[in-house]
Design an enzyme around this catalytic site. Structure first.
Site: not given
Ligand code: FAD
Ligand code: AMP
Length: 477
Positions: A121, A188-190, A244, A278, A318, A450
């Site tokens: 889209g 070392a983030g989430v 890094v 991200r 996001d 409890h």
């Molecule tokens: P997305 O889920 O990224 O969805 C966007 C969609 O838009 C995708 O399907 C993509 O294909 C589609 N799209 C993009 N551009 C276009 C286009 N031009 N045309 C058509 N389609 C398109 N969040 C939590 O709250 N709890 C968790 O435990 C958690 N764990 C995570 C673990 C991992 C490994 C990762 C990577 C993320 C995690 N997150 C977690 C973050 C969470 O996945 C995102 O915050 C969430 O998916 C965002 O939702 P969204 O709908 O904004 O985007």
């Molecule tokens: P999050 O945003 O929770 O996924 O965390 C990402 C983490 O990566 C942050 O804490 C950043 O400080 C770290 N980070 C980004 N670039 C580098 C790098 N070059 N080396 C080590 N850590 C990094």
């Protein structure tokens, strides 16, 4: 050309929820999605269901079961011999759950009367949207309202280019097919901590290289320190202040160079995962004539109601400011759909829970002590350790504590931060209380069952005023 009341681009947790609510409210809705999964199938659900929240939690739970059986089970008087695991079965299970849920989202969209289109889209001027399918065929529609929900992508860094073999991003890290002996993680983030926990529990030696000096800098400091202590005890090697600066592939291994202050150090890994955050996914989403403003971080610029600078165009999830969390995007989706339908919806951004699904979990809602201190608001703190919780001890899961912060004058709860068993669900209880404007005293006056882990929340709330029963109070009433 077809016209819709609402066109949603993206069917992640932000987009599909927005589309369902819009359709529920009687708006003719189209949801466009381009995701093609590993089997070549068009699927809905976005990052969250396909390569994010759900597959990561599936592997976290599988690996946690193995960890419990091999490391913890003896204390219950149970001995187990010849414990094995099969990574391919863990992946199969994960895939089944993902397929069930992505299929479920498609069914929900259909059941709610949302029309779905698969393809890319793109927003043009005057709320025209083109949909390009995988063969390059283009369809054009118009909409009275467009909701951009294109989500985010992993940030790439030039010093560690993902090759999907030895150097992986979070998506690749969910597909590793055998346990790497030494696993490096940048960040070392989430996500880094969750993925590090999965492979660490299955036997990898995990080293997390984090550029910042502070661990989990956005979390409450006291909670972050306790979490770090617990993770290090579990075997995660967390190196702070480690930026890094280069990687090199040598003999099927990754040599990572990082700077720690003035010192340059090297580490060799069998796999390296890049988890440095991200970024909003705006590639080819906005035609030049769309007029949509994007801020310096690449996020689509929106106000508190997720309206962009172009009338009738909204952006959620996001793609816009705020924490990148599935539930935050979903709630934005509901708010926007309701506002389009003429309702007065709003979202309380001050009460969005944030969780790290390690074991124990780390969870928070509201402001940290550091943020409250900086704001100048007077505050009181109540804490309660899980080591004093009967239920946590009975489960042999007593690391961590609950911390509740309340305004010193009004006693209104300002924040709750937990590292400990079921921290995510416990924090949610306090989030509900906060949403209703609860004081620490209100929570203290609530009857808790409890023995439950939630009694630790109750005691922490009592401890705000020096009234905890099951531990000595530092503060006198
Ligand atoms: P997305 O889920 O990224 O969805 C966007 C969609 O838009 C995708 O399907 C993509 O294909 C589609 N799209 C993009 N551009 C276009 C286009 N031009 N045309 C058509 N389609 C398109 N969040 C939590 O709250 N709890 C968790 O435990 C958690 N764990 C995570 C673990 C991992 C490994 C990762 C990577 C993320 C995690 N997150 C977690 C973050 C969470 O996945 C995102 O915050 C969430 O998916 C965002 O939702 P969204 O709908 O904004 O985007
Ligand atoms: P999050 O945003 O929770 O996924 O965390 C990402 C983490 O990566 C942050 O804490 C950043 O400080 C770290 N980070 C980004 N670039 C580098 C790098 N070059 N080396 C080590 N850590 C990094």
């Amino acid at each position: 050309m077809k016209n819709y009341d609402v066109v949603v681009i993206g069917s992640g947790p932000a987009g599909y929820v927005a589309a369902i609510r819009a359709s529920q409210l009687g708006l003719k809705t189209l949801c466009i999605e381009k995701w093609v999964n590993q089997d070549g199938k068009h699927v809905n659900g976005g990052t969250c269901l396909n390569v994010g929240c759900i597959p990561s939690k599936s592997l976290l739970d599988s690996s946690q079961k193995y960890w419990e059986v091999t490391k913890d089970i003896g204390i219950h008087g149970i001995s187990v011999k010849n414990v094995n695991f099969d990574v391919s079965k863990m992946h199969e299970r994960k895939k089944k759950i993902v397929n069930q849920l992505t299929g479920g989202v498609s069914s929900l969209l259909k059941a709610n009367g949302v029309e779905c289109a698969f393809g890319h889209g793109k927003l043009h001027s005057s709320r025209r949207v083109t949909i390009t399918d995988e063969n390059g065929a283009e369809t054009e529609v118009t909409a009275n309202n467009v909701i951009l929900a294109a989500g985010s992508k992993p940030i790439e860094i030039p010093v560690a280019e993902v090759d999907n073999d030895l150097i992986l991003d979070s998506t690749g890290a969910l597909e590793i097919d055998s346990v790497p002996k030494r696993l490096g993680i940048i960040g070392a983030g989430v996500i880094g901590l969750e993925l590090g926990s999965v492979w660490g529990r299955l036997g990898s030696e995990v080293v997390l290289l984090e550029a910042l000096e502070d661990f989990l800098a956005i979390m409450d400091k006291q909670i972050a320190e306790e979490a770090k202590r617990i993770f290090m005890k579990q075997g995660l090697d967390i190196r702070l202040g480690a930026r890094v600066i280069g990687t090199e592939i040598k003999d099927k291994q990754v040599v990572v160079t990082y700077r720690n202050g003035e010192v340059i150090q090297k580490e060799v890994f069998d796999k390296l995962i890049v988890c440095v955050g991200r970024r909003p996914h705006t590639e080819n989403l906005l035609a030049q004539d769309s007029g949509i403003e994007v801020d310096e971080r690449g996020s689509v610029f929106v106000n508190e109601y997720c309206a962009t600078n172009v009338p009738g165009v909204y952006a959620i999830g996001d793609l816009v400011r705020g924490p990148m969390l599935a539930h935050k995007g979903s709630e934005e989706g509901i708010m926007v759909a309701e506002r389009i339908a003429g309702h007065k919806a709003q979202l309380n951004y001050d009460i969005v829970p944030n969780v790290i699904y390690t074991h124990p979990e780390v969870a928070s809602v509201g402001r940290t002590e550091e943020q409250i201190k900086a704001s100048g608001d007077p505050y009181n703190i109540g804490t309660f350790p899980f080591a004093a919780s009967g239920r946590a001890l009975a489960s042999n899961d007593s690391d961590g504590f609950v911390k509740i912060i309340a305004h010193a004058e009004t006693d209104r709860i300002l924040g709750c931060h937990i590292v400990g068993p079921s921290a995510a669900d416990l924090t949610q209880q306090v989030a509900i209380a906060m949403e209703f404007g609860s004081s620490a005293e209100d929570l203290g006056m609530t009857v808790f069952g409890h023995p439950t882990l939630s009694e630790a929340v109750h005691e922490a709330a009592l401890s705000v005023s020096g009234s905890a029963i099951h531990m000595p109070n530092k503060k006198k009433r």
